[in-house]
Design a protein around this motif. Structure first.
Motif, PDB file in Angstrom:
ATOM      1  N   PRO A  38      22.898 -20.722   1.496  1.00 39.97           N
ATOM      2  CA  PRO A  38      23.072 -19.302   1.164  1.00 39.97           C
ATOM      3  C   PRO A  38      22.559 -18.975  -0.236  1.00 39.97           C
ATOM      4  N   VAL A  39      21.978 -17.791  -0.357  1.00 39.65           N
ATOM      5  CA  VAL A  39      21.483 -17.295  -1.647  1.00 39.65           C
ATOM      6  C   VAL A  39      22.022 -15.874  -1.818  1.00 39.65           C
ATOM      7  N   PRO A  40      23.228 -15.723  -2.362  1.00 36.70           N
ATOM      8  CA  PRO A  40      23.814 -14.378  -2.445  1.00 36.70           C
ATOM      9  C   PRO A  40      23.142 -13.448  -3.447  1.00 36.70           C
ATOM     10  N   HIS A  41      22.450 -14.016  -4.463  1.00 36.64           N
ATOM     11  CA  HIS A  41      21.929 -13.171  -5.540  1.00 36.64           C
ATOM     12  C   HIS A  41      20.521 -13.614  -5.937  1.00 36.64           C
ATOM     13  N   ALA A  42      19.743 -12.642  -6.423  1.00 35.75           N
ATOM     14  CA  ALA A  42      18.412 -12.955  -6.947  1.00 35.75           C
ATOM     15  C   ALA A  42      18.066 -11.970  -8.048  1.00 35.75           C
ATOM     16  N   TYR A  43      17.445 -12.487  -9.102  1.00 36.77           N
ATOM     17  CA  TYR A  43      16.864 -11.653 -10.158  1.00 36.77           C
ATOM     18  C   TYR A  43      15.376 -11.522  -9.859  1.00 36.77           C
ATOM     19  N   LEU A  44      14.903 -10.283  -9.723  1.00 36.66           N
ATOM     20  CA  LEU A  44      13.510 -10.059  -9.364  1.00 36.66           C
ATOM     21  C   LEU A  44      12.922  -8.930 -10.196  1.00 36.66           C
ATOM     22  N   VAL A  45      11.617  -8.786 -10.087  1.00 37.46           N
ATOM     23  CA  VAL A  45      10.895  -7.609 -10.562  1.00 37.46           C
ATOM     24  C   VAL A  45      10.105  -7.086  -9.371  1.00 37.46           C
ATOM     25  N   PRO A  46       9.685  -5.818  -9.399  1.00 38.55           N
ATOM     26  CA  PRO A  46       9.002  -5.250  -8.228  1.00 38.55           C
ATOM     27  C   PRO A  46       7.779  -6.033  -7.769  1.00 38.55           C
ATOM     28  N   THR A  47       7.089  -6.716  -8.686  1.00 41.21           N
ATOM     29  CA  THR A  47       5.893  -7.457  -8.283  1.00 41.21           C
ATOM     30  C   THR A  47       6.218  -8.627  -7.363  1.00 41.21           C
ATOM     31  N   LEU A  48       7.487  -9.038  -7.301  1.00 37.30           N
ATOM     32  CA  LEU A  48       7.885 -10.139  -6.420  1.00 37.30           C
ATOM     33  C   LEU A  48       8.460  -9.649  -5.092  1.00 37.30           C
ATOM     34  N   ALA A  49       8.431  -8.340  -4.855  1.00 38.15           N
ATOM     35  CA  ALA A  49       9.050  -7.798  -3.649  1.00 38.15           C
ATOM     36  C   ALA A  49       8.404  -8.358  -2.382  1.00 38.15           C
ATOM     37  N   HIS A  50       7.076  -8.364  -2.335  1.00 39.83           N
ATOM     38  CA  HIS A  50       6.402  -8.901  -1.152  1.00 39.83           C
ATOM     39  C   HIS A  50       6.606 -10.411  -1.047  1.00 39.83           C
ATOM     40  N   ASP A  51       6.650 -11.107  -2.193  1.00 39.49           N
ATOM     41  CA  ASP A  51       6.914 -12.548  -2.161  1.00 39.49           C
ATOM     42  C   ASP A  51       8.274 -12.829  -1.532  1.00 39.49           C
ATOM     43  N   LEU A  52       9.263 -11.999  -1.873  1.00 38.22           N
ATOM     44  CA  LEU A  52      10.591 -12.175  -1.292  1.00 38.22           C
ATOM     45  C   LEU A  52      10.549 -11.939   0.212  1.00 38.22           C
ATOM     46  N   ALA A  53       9.897 -10.869   0.641  1.00 39.17           N
ATOM     47  CA  ALA A  53       9.816 -10.584   2.071  1.00 39.17           C
ATOM     48  C   ALA A  53       9.103 -11.713   2.813  1.00 39.17           C
ATOM     49  N   ASP A  54       8.035 -12.250   2.215  1.00 35.60           N
ATOM     50  CA  ASP A  54       7.323 -13.366   2.840  1.00 35.60           C
ATOM     51  C   ASP A  54       8.207 -14.608   2.921  1.00 35.60           C
ATOM     52  N   ALA A  55       8.991 -14.860   1.856  1.00 34.71           N
ATOM     53  CA  ALA A  55       9.840 -16.048   1.827  1.00 34.71           C
ATOM     54  C   ALA A  55      10.948 -15.979   2.868  1.00 34.71           C
ATOM     55  N   LEU A  56      11.402 -14.771   3.183  1.00 39.10           N
ATOM     56  CA  LEU A  56      12.506 -14.621   4.132  1.00 39.10           C
ATOM     57  C   LEU A  56      12.069 -14.886   5.565  1.00 39.10           C
ATOM     58  N   GLY A  57      10.784 -14.709   5.855  1.00 38.71           N
ATOM     59  CA  GLY A  57      10.316 -14.924   7.221  1.00 38.71           C
ATOM     60  C   GLY A  57      10.761 -13.807   8.141  1.00 38.71           C
ATOM     61  N   ALA A  58      11.131 -14.156   9.373  1.00 43.89           N
ATOM     62  CA  ALA A  58      11.484 -13.138  10.365  1.00 43.89           C
ATOM     63  C   ALA A  58      12.982 -12.978  10.550  1.00 43.89           C
ATOM     64  N   ALA A  59      13.765 -13.977  10.135  1.00 40.72           N
ATOM     65  CA  ALA A  59      15.202 -13.946  10.401  1.00 40.72           C
ATOM     66  C   ALA A  59      15.948 -13.232   9.279  1.00 40.72           C
TER      67      ALA A  59
END
Length: 472
Positions: free
Chosen positions: A231-252
């Motif tokens: 589990p990863v309840p929290h993340a510190y991000l900036v908008p430039t990593l938004a697509h990276d996060l979506a890609d990392a999550l996959g389909a589930a």
């Protein structure tokens, strides 16, 4: 009552749960007890090297951090010893690095691995140690850090091309931690993803705050963080990593993700749509702040204890106990909050029913990927190209970066346009990476007001309308 300092909060967590995982990086995991031992060794080393240089008025060490445990141990160790950290970053040019070292006068630079090109002759200017060498350096007894101690000297863009060195003290960070504790529900043992470079204060602060909460900080790239199934309840991000996060999550979908702490810059619309499906329980907490201001608003509303005034056409002025001390110069601290405690970084906005809406910078500054780009610096560098009579730099919209700098050239009579490869080579040699134009255009004339002022908004509109020739 004075809030506990950052290092005091970390020490309490390490004493309470020494066997809990504190950090995970590419090399593996370390516990709070193991990290505390490394912090103490770095504190003694920092006190030793800074004490030896204190006769020259400096109790500072500089750090070029990596996203690893060793860099965080150095930061915490210096803070534990009351030694200030000069936070260098990988985008500095050689002249910018020289300026920072001359003004801040650190006793040593802590760095490991392959250094950026601009740092090539660093050892001739100031001693360079690896984090492990600092931990084993000639030790000195450490004293307890005090609230008024200088904690961090960071670098932010200046209009002249020289970085401005902002100073934060221990008390201002303690106050900022108090706000984070109330705004972000980070619990002991929970994993917090901090996938960005630690030379960016957003990510450095995110990692340090999580450690004061007893959480497990994961410094690895997002694809690795979300690949192991934990589990990863929290993340510190900036908008430039938004697509990276979506890609990392996959389909589930990942229902355990509760909080994404992000800067207030807009997120790409397509990434927001993907994340809404993949993170059904997550709140994207958009906070507005600056290196000099710390936290100002959360989802548009002021953090507790923050006062906001709009002056001079909507310029945002802020007062709180989280503000910086001032800018470090060769003559000492200058340009901090005014006598009444107010400060502005030049952002412009409006207040409606207590909600602050930002409209950009009152200055010409371009914010690209969360980093400031000063057009004057770009224009000065590119004006040296042969055959160039005038140069303008403006920001154009970009889904990933928010905005990107582009260059617009007016050629001298009879001159040929410089090849794009030549412009890029010149930019690499003279500008930090975030300031290098992504594209370059040629126009016959720049739009100006009757008084000769460059009309940057009009120029950007013309570029978006296709009224310019792009360099080949």
């Amino acid at each position: 009552m004075t809030s506990p300092l950052l290092v005091e909060r970390f020490a309490a967590r390490a004493a309470a749960t020494p066997g809990a995982v504190a950090l995970r990086d590419a090399a593996g995991s370390v516990t709070y007890g193991e990290l505390a031992a490394r912090v103490e060794a770095c504190a003694r080393g920092a006190a030793g090297v800074a004490g030896a240089a204190a006769v020259a008025g400096s109790r500072r060490i500089a750090l070029l951090p990596r996203s690893d445990t060793s860099s965080l141990a150095v930061v915490l160790g210096a803070m534990r010893a009351g030694v200030s950290v000069v936070l260098l970053h990988r985008h500095l040019t050689a002249p910018q690095l020289d300026h920072a070292l001359e003004v801040a006068a650190p006793a040593v630079v802590i760095a490991s691995g392959r250094l950026p090109v601009a740092f090539g002759e660093l050892g001739a200017r100031v001693p360079v140690l690896a984090p492990e060498e600092l931990a084993s350096a000639a030790a000195s007894p450490t004293r307890r850090a005090a609230p008024a101690d200088e904690l961090l000297v960071g670098l932010t863009s200046g209009t002249s091309g020289e970085p401005k060195l902002f100073v934060r003290d221990q008390a201002s960070w303690a106050a900022t931690l108090d706000r984070s504790d109330s705004a972000f529900d980070v619990r002991p043992g929970e994993r917090v993803a901090v996938p960005g470079p630690l030379d960016h204060t957003h990510f450095l602060y995110g990692a340090l705050h999580a450690l004061t909460r007893g959480a497990a900080v994961d410094l690895r790239p997002l694809a690795q963080v979300f690949a192991d199934g934990e589990p990863v309840p929290h993340a510190y991000l900036v908008p430039t990593l938004a697509h990276d996060l979506a890609d990392a999550l996959g389909a589930a979908p990942r229902a355990e993700v509760r909080t994404i702490a992000s800067s207030a810059a807009p997120w790409p619309a397509s990434a927001r749509e993907r994340l809404a499906r993949l993170l059904p329980a997550a709140t994207i907490a958009h906070f507005y702040g600056a290196s000099e201001l710390s936290f100002v608003t959360l989802d548009g509303r002021p953090f507790p204890g923050v006062e906001i005034e709009l002056r001079d056409g909507g310029e945002v002025h802020v007062r709180s106990d989280m503000l910086f001390s001032g800018y470090l110069t060769a003559a000492g601290l200058r340009g901090g909050p005014d006598a009444d405690g107010w400060f502005s970084v030049g952002d412009v906005g409006s207040l409606t029913d207590g909600v602050l809406t930002l409209a950009g910078r009152g200055s010409d500054t371009i914010v690209s990927g969360g980093l400031n780009v000063e057009p004057a610096e770009v224009e000065s560098a590119l004006a040296a190209l042969p055959g160039v009579a005038e140069v303008a730099c403006v920001g154009l919209p970009d889904e990933r970066m928010g905005a990107v700098p582009v260059a617009v050239l007016v050629l001298s009579p009879g001159a040929a346009a410089p090849p794009r490869a030549a412009l890029r080579a010149h930019a690499r040699a003279t500008l930090p990476q975030p300031s290098r134009p992504r594209r370059a255009y040629v126009v016959d004339a720049l739009p100006r007001s009757p008084r000769g002022k460059l009309l940057r908004d009009e120029l950007a509109r013309r570029l978006l309308d296709g009224a310019a020739r792009e360099l080949a």
